[in-house]
Design a protein around this motif. Structure first.
Motif, PDB file in Angstrom:
ATOM      1  N   PHE A   1       5.502 -24.951 -10.126  1.00 35.80           N
ATOM      2  CA  PHE A   1       4.532 -25.624  -9.271  1.00 35.80           C
ATOM      3  C   PHE A   1       3.252 -24.803  -9.155  1.00 35.80           C
ATOM      4  CE2 PHE A   1       8.810 -26.635  -7.982  1.00 35.80           C
ATOM      5  CZ  PHE A   1       8.808 -28.006  -7.797  1.00 35.80           C
ATOM      6  N   LEU A   2       2.146 -25.518  -9.014  1.00 39.63           N
ATOM      7  CA  LEU A   2       0.872 -24.906  -8.681  1.00 39.63           C
ATOM      8  C   LEU A   2       0.362 -25.550  -7.402  1.00 39.63           C
ATOM      9  CD1 LEU A   2       0.895 -25.151 -12.052  1.00 39.63           C
ATOM     10  CD2 LEU A   2      -1.309 -24.008 -11.754  1.00 39.63           C
ATOM     11  N   ILE A   3      -0.088 -24.734  -6.449  1.00 37.93           N
ATOM     12  CA  ILE A   3      -0.697 -25.225  -5.222  1.00 37.93           C
ATOM     13  C   ILE A   3      -2.164 -24.838  -5.247  1.00 37.93           C
ATOM     14  CG2 ILE A   3      -0.773 -25.048  -2.710  1.00 37.93           C
ATOM     15  CD1 ILE A   3       2.216 -24.603  -2.709  1.00 37.93           C
ATOM     16  N   ASN A   4      -3.013 -25.840  -5.279  1.00 38.63           N
ATOM     17  CA  ASN A   4      -4.464 -25.622  -5.388  1.00 38.63           C
ATOM     18  C   ASN A   4      -4.781 -24.657  -6.533  1.00 38.63           C
ATOM     19  OD1 ASN A   4      -4.952 -27.369  -3.275  1.00 38.63           O
ATOM     20  ND2 ASN A   4      -5.120 -25.749  -1.732  1.00 38.63           N
TER      21      ASN A   4
ATOM     22  N   GLU B   1       5.934 -18.898  -7.330  1.00 36.46           N
ATOM     23  CA  GLU B   1       7.189 -18.351  -7.829  1.00 36.46           C
ATOM     24  C   GLU B   1       8.337 -18.968  -7.044  1.00 36.46           C
ATOM     25  OE1 GLU B   1       7.997 -16.508 -10.346  1.00 36.46           O
ATOM     26  OE2 GLU B   1       5.944 -16.214 -11.031  1.00 36.46           O
ATOM     27  N   VAL B   2       9.159 -19.754  -7.706  1.00 32.03           N
ATOM     28  CA  VAL B   2      10.353 -20.302  -7.071  1.00 32.03           C
ATOM     29  C   VAL B   2      11.553 -19.934  -7.919  1.00 32.03           C
ATOM     30  CG1 VAL B   2       9.138 -22.217  -5.967  1.00 32.03           C
ATOM     31  CG2 VAL B   2      10.097 -22.534  -8.250  1.00 32.03           C
ATOM     32  N   GLY B   3      12.675 -19.699  -7.277  1.00 29.22           N
ATOM     33  CA  GLY B   3      13.884 -19.301  -7.974  1.00 29.22           C
ATOM     34  C   GLY B   3      15.002 -20.288  -7.724  1.00 29.22           C
ATOM     35  N   ILE B   4      16.165 -20.013  -8.296  1.00 28.64           N
ATOM     36  CA  ILE B   4      17.297 -20.910  -8.151  1.00 28.64           C
ATOM     37  C   ILE B   4      18.310 -20.366  -7.151  1.00 28.64           C
ATOM     38  CG2 ILE B   4      17.031 -21.876 -10.454  1.00 28.64           C
ATOM     39  CD1 ILE B   4      19.268 -20.045 -11.411  1.00 28.64           C
ATOM     40  N   GLY B   5      17.929 -19.327  -6.412  1.00 27.22           N
ATOM     41  CA  GLY B   5      18.850 -18.744  -5.457  1.00 27.22           C
ATOM     42  C   GLY B   5      18.984 -19.526  -4.172  1.00 27.22           C
ATOM     43  N   SER B   6      18.032 -20.405  -3.878  1.00 27.78           N
ATOM     44  CA  SER B   6      18.096 -21.261  -2.702  1.00 27.78           C
ATOM     45  C   SER B   6      17.346 -22.539  -3.037  1.00 27.78           C
ATOM     46  CB  SER B   6      17.469 -20.558  -1.491  1.00 27.78           C
ATOM     47  OG  SER B   6      16.082 -20.342  -1.700  1.00 27.78           O
ATOM     48  N   PRO B   7      17.523 -23.605  -2.226  1.00 31.19           N
ATOM     49  CA  PRO B   7      16.852 -24.868  -2.547  1.00 31.19           C
ATOM     50  C   PRO B   7      15.351 -24.684  -2.762  1.00 31.19           C
ATOM     51  CG  PRO B   7      18.450 -25.213  -0.806  1.00 31.19           C
ATOM     52  CD  PRO B   7      18.401 -23.728  -1.044  1.00 31.19           C
TER      53      PRO B   7
END
Length: 256
Positions: A228-231, A236-242
């Motif tokens: 994802f890009l915000i503006n 950075e998102v991972g698979i360790g939590s939703p």
């Protein structure tokens, strides 16, 4: 895991096989810590004439499909793949909250960019995009719901048949990949009979758009799905939590 995206359609088609479904879409294993305090959202921005911002859809110059207030204060770009299990999880668990609490209120506009990762994904994406922005988001949501049974059909496909399809000319491969997914009736029930499907699957302009999106993603350091890009800033998102639990605080911070 998707590697750097500097390959063309011919190279992508060489990825055919039954093992791609079990690979992770995104390699980050540990979710980033979030210390941001809960922040109140700004007031909703009413859609014109009593309409809903979720019904406002268009195509971006980059080739993505956009939902929401064109002048929303926050722009969210999602790179996703129809053969990515984590993308399906986000669509099921996170997208309804994003849609109802942010897009519908005119605060966030979402641009969905198809980042194709295998031949089946290319074929599915060409058909999902074929009828344009008005039908794309409902079809995408339903495609993700069909992902698990579709994977089972592909994994149970005859290996010799898979190899035969991989050796066909590109203009014949796409229809065969849809056959192997068992999704012909799915698209037929959504306004694309077989003749229309075959036309969409060989649309060179549409194929070029997918390759252009891959090139844009590479320049933005997008290395997997979902990302994802915000503006314009990569998240950075991972698979360790939703994923939604990681993404929502960043959206709130961007709205402050």
């Amino acid at each position: 895991m998707m590697k750097k995206l500097k390959i063309g359609l011919g190279a992508v088609l060489l990825l055919a096989g039954s093992s791609f479904m079990v690979s992770a879409c995104h390699k980050t294993e540990k979710a980033p810590a979030n210390s941001q305090q809960e922040a109140a959202l700004p007031a909703a921005i009413p859609a014109p004439n009593g309409s809903s911002w979720t019904d406002v859809v268009s195509v971006s110059p980059e080739g993505g499909f956009v939902m929401g207030n064109p002048k929303a204060p926050v722009s969210l770009v999602e790179y996703a793949s129809f053969t990515c299990p984590h993308c399906a999880d986000f669509t099921q668990e996170g997208f309804p909250k994003l849609r109802d609490n942010y897009i519908a209120k005119g605060l966030v506009k979402l641009e969905f960019r198809n980042l194709v990762r295998d031949p089946f994904d290319i074929a599915l994406t060409l058909l999902a995009r074929c009828r344009g922005a008005e039908t794309f988001f409902p079809i995408a949501d339903q495609l993700f719901q069909e992902q698990k049974p579709m994977f089972e059909r592909i994994q149970n496909a005859d290996k010799a048949d898979l190899q035969r399809v991989a050796g066909l000319p590109q203009d014949q491969q796409m229809a065969e990949y849809i056959r192997l997914t068992g999704m012909n009736p799915f698209f037929g029930n959504r306004g694309l009979p077989t003749s229309a499907q075959n036309k969409c699957l060989t649309d060179q302009a549409a194929i070029k758009t997918l390759m252009d999106i891959r090139s844009i993603a590479d320049k933005q350091n997008v290395t997997g799905t979902p990302m994802f890009l915000i503006n314009g800033t990569l998240q950075e998102v991972g698979i360790g939590s939703p994923i939604w639990d990681q993404l929502e605080p960043a959206l709130k911070a961007a709205l402050q």
